[in-house]
Design an enzyme around this catalytic site. Structure first.
Site, PDB file in Angstrom:
ATOM      1  CB  SER A 326      -0.947  -0.001   1.203  1.00 24.35           C
ATOM      2  OG  SER A 326      -1.905  -1.027   1.074  1.00 24.35           O
ATOM      3  CG  ASP A 350     -13.953  -0.456   0.993  1.00 28.95           C
ATOM      4  OD1 ASP A 350     -14.282  -1.657   0.936  1.00 28.95           O
ATOM      5  OD2 ASP A 350     -12.868  -0.069   1.463  1.00 28.95           O
ATOM      6  CG  ASP A 365     -10.391  -3.335   2.480  1.00 33.47           C
ATOM      7  OD1 ASP A 365      -9.651  -2.626   1.765  1.00 33.47           O
ATOM      8  OD2 ASP A 365     -10.596  -3.101   3.683  1.00 33.47           O
TER       9      ASP A 365
END
Length: 631
Positions: A326, A350, A365
């Site tokens: 990330s 999301d 996720d």
């Protein structure tokens, strides 16, 4: 009657005279040959043999130069020289090596593999009658014993020589490299004139990159020797030229703090001054003691280092190539807004998972679990950064052309070597469809873009590259060229900065400020009105006294199959996720940018962020106080 014929004295006398004349003629011819040869040696070739005689009595010996010193930015010696005594043998003066070694073993301590080391050093010897090192680092007692017994040790010499010493040991091993004995491979590539009398050459790190400047130039002396090869008189001397001293950007205090913050974990830290590009800390752990390689390391000890699963000889900071996870999201986000693929305020839902149209595969996720799908809810770009929403970046990356992501990322120095003077740095890999077709013979699939968005897949970076990327963000898109050199006695030919790269093209000034704010919200609460905790706030943001901008990353090592889960703790330690954290501070006027990697460490926020905070505190708090910028 027959007996009288056998005793014919006149015939015998004639035979005797014939033989006598023949012997005289042969003697005369041989004497003539001898006299002719004597005349040739003494008269005709007198000068030739006189010169040879002088060559046996008088020799030209090379004088090795004293190697230049290396200092940190505060003037602390990082590499210095010290005098030691070495025991060497001249093979041409030794009749029985085994007997001599037996004699020597009564006077000095010899290792079990001493003969193998001697034969290897002898093989690398430059020319006949050069001494071959048998043992280094003689004690004063051993020197005295050898001196007293010198008369019964033909071919043995004790010499004083200067060798490298690294006072910090393994702390700077990967940044400095080390000098090592010249081997067969080195002999083939090195200039014999420059290395006359020198037995060492810089390997790895700054010692390798600045080798020609640190080395100096050899001198020469004309000496008279005896039949045993010992020097009797020095007839003439041309001194060697000392190598240049260099000062590096490295800060020994920061290096110590970074190493202490990593502790006994495998990993790397690279810290850069974003205003100059100076590399202030370059740590790779575990390390090794470079002093072991200076005078020679035993084969068993070397094998122990080379075969270790922790790879202490490997420079993770500049050669380790890892998925950035990330920490790559700020690059994707800036690429997206600057290329019009998304806006700062556009919302992505999301729900904890993502699917490509027409495909069954689910991309999850980090917050997703089997019993609780989780999800971040409504996410814009700022929140996607500080909460590290994978779903947002899955969606964004699939909207974009992979070529555009790759070309934008390369502006930050990813996929190339941008450091000016870091020896043998790896280039990493920024993939695109052309690369994949050439390297793997496959097309670029939509799933490749999904992985691209969160810094996974074929994307590879080094800690040095991530620190450089972070410094560029800290400078709001202005380029940075990492460098080790701070100063030198004279200009160094090795230090050749490339033309300064152009600023990052695409993002506006407002885009840069908003990205910095988003990264600041990773650590701090209530940035631009966002009150939700960032991923690192609970670990380093509660009591921080200055404004830090950062981004966590957790890079997957083991591929997870569709619908599969695993317990990280049940995996072999070396297959667990890598923990990343990149940061710069103070956020408004940065003094330090860094990248932290904890190899197989787990979560970036929980594991790598505290390491970064500890390093930042050690460097910034005294700095801010001295600048009157109290936190």
């Amino acid at each position: 009657m027959a007996r009288e014929q056998l005793k014919d004295r006149s015939q015998e006398l004639s035979l005797f005279r014939t033989r006598a004349w023949l012997a005289f003629a042969v003697s005369l011819v041989l004497s003539g040959v001898l006299l002719a040869r004597y005349f040739e040696l003494q008269i005709v070739e007198h000068e030739t043999y006189r010169t040879r005689s002088e060559d046996n009595r008088i020799q030209i010996q090379a004088l090795p130069p004293t190697r230049g010193l290396i200092f940190d930015r505060r003037g602390v010696p990082l590499a210095e020289n010290r005098a030691i005594y070495e025991l060497s043998l001249v093979p041409e003066h030794i009749d029985d090596l085994d007997a001599l070694l037996t004699e020597l073993s009564l006077l000095v301590e010899l290792d079990a593999d001493i003969v193998d080391d001697y034969e290897r050093n002898k093989k690398n010897r430059r020319r006949p009658f050069d001494g071959v090192t048998l043992k280094s680092m003689l004690s004063e007692r051993e020197v005295a014993l050898l001196a007293v017994n010198r008369h019964r040790l033909p071919g043995v010499a004790v010499n004083s020589t200067m060798v490298r010493r690294y006072p910090f040991g393994e702390l700077f091993a990967h940044a400095l490299g080390s000098v090592r004995r010249i081997n067969e491979q080195d002999e083939k590539r090195l200039d014999r004139t420059l290395y006359a009398g020198t037995r060492f050459v810089g390997k790895r790190g700054a010692e390798k990159f600045y080798e020609s400047s640190l080395l100096g130039e050899p001198g020469y002396q004309q000496v008279e020797i005896d039949a045993h090869g010992r020097i009797r008189k020095v007839l003439d001397v041309e001194p060697a030229r000392v190598g240049q001293n260099i000062t590096l950007q490295l800060d020994s205090r920061l290096q110590i703090a970074a190493s202490a913050a990593l502790g006994d974990r495998r990993g790397a830290v690279v810290a850069i001054d974003p205003n100059s590009g100076g590399i202030l800390a370059l740590v790779s752990q575990p390390g090794y003691d470079p002093n072991l390689f200076v005078t020679g390391i035993s084969q068993d000890r070397y094998r122990g280092l080379a075969d270790s699963r922790d790879t202490p000889l490997f420079n993770r900071a500049v050669n380790g190539q890892y998925a950035p996870g990330s920490t790559f999201k700020p690059v994707v986000g800036l690429a997206g807004v600057s290329q019009g693929a998304i806006t700062w305020d556009e919302i992505v839902e999301d729900n904890g998972f993502f699917q490509l149209p027409g495909q069954e595969r689910v991309y999850r996720d980090w917050s997703w679990t089997r019993n609780n799908a989780g999800g971040q809810g409504k996410v814009d770009l700022t929140r996607a950064i500080y909460r590290s929403s994978n779903i947002y970046f899955y969606d964004l990356a699939t909207r974009m052309d992979p070529f555009s992501i790759a070309s934008f990322a390369r502006q930050f120095g990813l996929g190339s070597r941008t450091a000016i003077d870091v020896a043998d740095a790896s280039a990493g890999l920024v993939p695109d469809p052309t690369w994949k077709r050439g390297a793997k013979g496959e097309i670029w699939y939509p799933g490749d873009s999904v992985n691209y968005g969160i810094g996974q897949g074929d994307l590879l970076v080094t800690p040095l590259q991530l620190a450089t990327m972070t410094a560029i963000i800290a400078r709001r898109g202005q380029p940075v060229q990492p460098r080790l050199l701070l100063a030198s006695d004279e200009p160094l030919e090795e230090f050749r900065p490339a033309p300064s790269p152009a600023p990052i093209l695409g993002p506006s000034a407002d885009d840069w400020e908003r990205m910095v704010d988003a990264m600041e919200a990773v650590v701090h609460r209530n940035v631009r009105g966002y009150r939700q905790n960032g991923t690192a706030w609970a670990y380093i943001g509660r009591d921080i006294s200055y404004r830090m901008a950062g981004k966590s990353g957790t890079a997957q090592v083991v591929e997870i199959r569709q619908g599969e889960e695993y317990n990280e703790e049940e995996l072999d330690e070396y297959r667990r996720k890598h923990a990343w954290f990149v940061a710069f501070a103070p956020a408004d006027k940065p003094l330090l940018a860094l990248a932290v990697l904890v190899e197989n460490g787990g979560g970036g926020s929980s594991v790598a962020a505290p390491v970064a905070r500890e390093i930042m505190d050690a460097y910034l708090l005294p700095q801010l106080a001295s600048l009157g910028r109290a936190p």
